[in-house]
Enzyme design. Structure first.
Site, short mmCIF file in Angstrom:
data_model
loop_
_atom_site.label_atom_id
_atom_site.label_comp_id
_atom_site.label_asym_id
_atom_site.label_seq_id
_atom_site.Cartn_x
_atom_site.Cartn_y
_atom_site.Cartn_z
N ASP A 90 0.80 -1.31 -0.19
CA ASP A 90 -0.21 -0.22 -0.17
C ASP A 90 0.78 1.30 0.02
OD1 ASP A 90 1.46 -0.01 2.47
OD2 ASP A 90 -1.20 0.15 3.62
N ASP A 270 -8.64 -7.32 1.46
CA ASP A 270 -7.64 -7.32 2.36
C ASP A 270 -7.87 -6.65 4.16
OD1 ASP A 270 -5.56 -4.70 4.04
OD2 ASP A 270 -6.24 -4.70 1.69
N CYS A 308 -14.21 -27.22 9.22
CA CYS A 308 -12.60 -27.32 8.85
C CYS A 308 -11.51 -28.01 8.97
CB CYS A 308 -11.81 -25.30 9.45
SG CYS A 308 -10.56 -24.87 9.87
N CYS A 310 -8.36 -26.83 8.84
CA CYS A 310 -6.96 -26.33 9.41
C CYS A 310 -6.48 -26.93 10.32
CB CYS A 310 -7.11 -24.61 9.61
SG CYS A 310 -7.42 -24.90 11.23
N CYS A 313 -7.69 -27.11 13.46
CA CYS A 313 -8.65 -27.79 13.92
C CYS A 313 -8.50 -29.54 13.78
CB CYS A 313 -9.62 -27.49 12.96
SG CYS A 313 -10.30 -25.67 13.66
N HIS A 339 -5.29 -20.81 11.80
CA HIS A 339 -6.75 -20.87 12.29
C HIS A 339 -7.89 -19.81 10.83
CE1 HIS A 339 -11.02 -22.07 12.29
NE2 HIS A 339 -11.60 -21.32 12.88
#
Length: 375
Positions: A90, A270, A308, A310, A313, A339
């Site tokens: 940015d 974002d 989930c 991930c 998890c 997560h």
């Protein structure tokens, strides 16, 4: 940059963006790596564990520390950080806004004091590009004049006049640099301003989108306005944005915000929310948010989210995460951040799949139904 619009479902879009470092499929959420790192995680986890194809770094912060010239000396941002995929940087406009007590916008740029040591600095449209050339990011954002909402008509008018003037200066400078062999593989996005005033947004979008930018962002939202005002502003603005270039909504937001704005034609997002909230104990799930510090999770043997996949998890319980948070163990920050980012990134993958299969409206309804909300 190569941009392909693959499918439109209503206003929702599935696209592909190819940069020098990665292929990015949209809708996409870009994790925020302010100082060249996503807090609590390393670049192996970003690349190999989470599969992020683009992350965001902060021009203002990287300029102050460690310094863009040092990053350039160390082989630019990809080599410096060991992240092989794309970076978006940015411009510093938001930092000038968020640090308004130590900054001052002028017609030529933004004067500010470092939040680190109080030293004086001045960002101009060309200096911001010079910094990002040194960083070597794949997508550079130009300097814009961002205002808090609500704002007076006069302040919003000044904002879009400055932003347009700076955009013209920026694109001319970037094109000349490329002719001189500087920033050849870098792309540049302009930022549409105008608050929640539709006439101002129309003016800003029409002026900026007539310029030869690689993509366009909607800035100046999620800065104090109501959610429905943000959604209405996005819906109005995208109709003036090119269909054959990426559309980026800056600094937004919650999972609901992403779902709503994909529905309005946005490609890129974002926000610090997934990692910041993770560190504060708030975890995102397919059925809404939970606060892991709550006493009810002390002996809860379930994963954070049973849907989930991930790493966190698959391996750990809510009880264990509750314990780690209460003990302020550093491992908590890593597992919670993995997560939350996985949730956001996977939500975008699911949204894309729904668009490609012409079922985004159904996907949106299912998203809300799991949260007990009818749409």
């Amino acid at each position: 940059m190569e941009f392909t619009l693959e499918k439109v479902d209503g206003n929702a879009r599935a696209t592909t963006i190819k940069t020098a470092h990665s292929t990015i499929t949209t809708p996409v959420f870009m994790p925020v790596g302010t100082l060249g790192t996503v807090k609590a995680l390393d670049m192996y986890e970003m690349d190999e564990v989470l599969g992020a194809n683009i992350i965001l770094a902060n021009t203002y912060h990287m300029y102050l520390r460690p310094g863009d010239k040092l990053v350039n000396k160390m082989g630019k941002i990809h080599k410096f950080t060991s992240f092989p995929k794309s970076f978006l940087t940015d411009s510093g406009g938001f930092q000038a806004f968020s640090l308004s007590d130590i900054s001052k916008p002028t017609s030529d740029g933004i004067e500010f004091r470092s939040h680190i040591d109080g030293s004086k600095h001045f960002f101009t449209p060309t200096k911001v590009i010079d910094i990002q050339n040194n960083l070597g990011s794949d997508i550079m954002m130009i300097l814009d004049d961002l205002v808090a909402l609500p704002a007076t008509q006069e302040r919003i008018k000044t904002s879009i006049e400055r932003t347009t003037a700076w955009a013209i200066e920026s694109i001319n400078y970037h094109k000349q640099n490329q002719k001189n062999g500087i920033g050849v593989d870098q792309n540049i996005f302009a930022i549409i301003q105008g608050g929640t005033d539709k006439a101002m947004r129309t003016k800003s979008a029409s002026e900026l989108c007539a310029l030869d930018y690689d993509g366009f962002a909607i800035g100046g939202l999620s800065v104090g306005e109501l959610n429905n005002e943000m959604y209405d502003t996005v819906e109005h603005t995208v109709q003036y944005m090119p269909k054959d270039k990426p559309r980026y909504l800056m600094g937004v937001g919650t999972p609901e915000d992403l779902i709503e704005n994909i529905d309005r034609g946005v490609d890129m997002f974002d926000c610090v929310m997934p990692t910041r909230n993770a560190r504060n104990g708030t975890l995102f799930t397919s059925f809404g948010r939970i606060n892991i510090k709550g006493a009810k999770f002390k002996d809860d043997a379930l994963p954070i989210d049973e849907e989930c996949e991930c790493l966190t998890c698959k391996r750990y319980t809510r009880s264990y995460l509750h314990h780690l948070f209460r003990a302020r163990e550093l491992t908590y920050f890593r597992l919670a951040s993995i997560h939350n980012l996985h949730y956001y990134l996977n939500l975008m993958r699911e949204a894309r799949e729904a668009i490609l299969n012409s079922r985004y409206k159904e996907f949106k309804k299912e998203f809300y139904k799991k949260r007990g909300v009818e749409v």
